[in-house]
Each structure stands twice: as structure tokens, then as C-alpha cells.
Motif scaffolding. Structure first.
Motif, PDB file in Angstrom:
ATOM      1  N   THR A  46       0.822  -1.204   0.000  1.00 13.97           N
ATOM      2  CA  THR A  46       0.000   0.000   0.000  1.00 13.97           C
ATOM      3  C   THR A  46       0.858   1.256   0.000  1.00 13.97           C
ATOM      4  OG1 THR A  46      -0.080   0.261   2.402  1.00 13.97           O
ATOM      5  CG2 THR A  46      -1.733  -1.196   1.413  1.00 13.97           C
ATOM      6  N   ASP A  50      -2.740   2.909   3.397  1.00 18.66           N
ATOM      7  CA  ASP A  50      -4.100   3.297   3.021  1.00 18.66           C
ATOM      8  C   ASP A  50      -4.669   2.317   2.000  1.00 18.66           C
ATOM      9  OD1 ASP A  50      -6.463   4.512   2.217  1.00 18.66           O
ATOM     10  OD2 ASP A  50      -5.571   6.504   2.044  1.00 18.66           O
ATOM     11  N   SER A  52      -7.557   2.379   0.710  1.00 25.45           N
ATOM     12  CA  SER A  52      -8.487   3.017  -0.227  1.00 25.45           C
ATOM     13  C   SER A  52      -7.765   3.574  -1.456  1.00 25.45           C
ATOM     14  CB  SER A  52      -9.277   4.126   0.460  1.00 25.45           C
ATOM     15  OG  SER A  52      -8.430   5.212   0.802  1.00 25.45           O
ATOM     16  N   LYS A  53      -6.434   3.656  -1.392  1.00 25.07           N
ATOM     17  CA  LYS A  53      -5.642   4.087  -2.542  1.00 25.07           C
ATOM     18  C   LYS A  53      -5.212   2.851  -3.328  1.00 25.07           C
ATOM     19  CE  LYS A  53      -3.776   8.266  -0.410  1.00 25.07           C
ATOM     20  NZ  LYS A  53      -2.540   8.955   0.015  1.00 25.07           N
TER      21      LYS A  53
END
Length: 100
Positions: A46, A50, A52-53
């Protein structure tokens, strides 16, 4: 080697390193990994931890403890990713480690 720390009230320890093989990809090496999380676990590369990225899924962990390697594809720009995140089947983070 980066060092794991627990997340979401889980105890997680061990270290992580990277081995890059030009044109082929590479491995994320988990050393003396251990977590108190139960059930199926998977891991991601990641950006800053994160999920969500953009992420690279490394796949299922073969065990909740021990030393093992997980591969990443040859077209992965490893310089974009700085943190390994280990999650449960419902995507609850149980541990993170900075990639050296």
C-alpha cells in the motif's frame, strides 16, 4: 527490514523485507511473523497503509505465524508502495510494516 506493529486491537509482530528480481518481479519476505488474528489472512502493498488508494494484493498468508515469501508481479513499481498491510477476510487491518 521493516517491523510489524499491530492494528485494530490485534497483536502482530515480525519483520518484512523486499527482494527485487529485475524483469521478473520480486518477493516480500515475512520473517518471524506472528499475529493473534484468526481465520484467513491476506496482505497488500500500500501507499502509507491506506487500503483506499492503489494497492497490490500479495495474496493469502500461508500461516498466521512463521517466515515465508509472497510474490509481486514484474510490472510493479515498488517505489510507489511503502507499507505492507495484513487484513482479515472482512478487510480489518491486523498489522502493518513499512517496506524498507
Amino acid at each position: 527490514m521493516g517491523v510489524f506493529s499491530g492494528a485494530s486491537s490485534h497483536t502482530t509482530s515480525g519483520s518484512v523485507g523486499v527482494a527485487i528480481i529485475a524483469g521478473v518481479g520480486g518477493d516480500i519476505a515475512f520473517q518471524n511473523f506472528a499475529t493473534d488474528a484468526e481465520g484467513d489472512l491476506k496482505s497488500y502493498l500500500t501507499m502509507g497503509g491506506d487500503l483506499s488508494k492503489q494497492t497490490i494484493e500479495l495474496g493469502a498468508l500461508p500461516a498466521a505465524s512463521g517466515s515465508f515469501n509472497l510474490s509481486f508481479p514484474g510490472d510493479t513499481d515498488i517505489s510507489l508502495f511503502d507499507t505492507v498491510v495484513v487484513v482479515t477476510a472482512d478487510d480489518t487491518s491486523v498489522g502493518t510494516a513499512r517496506v524498507p
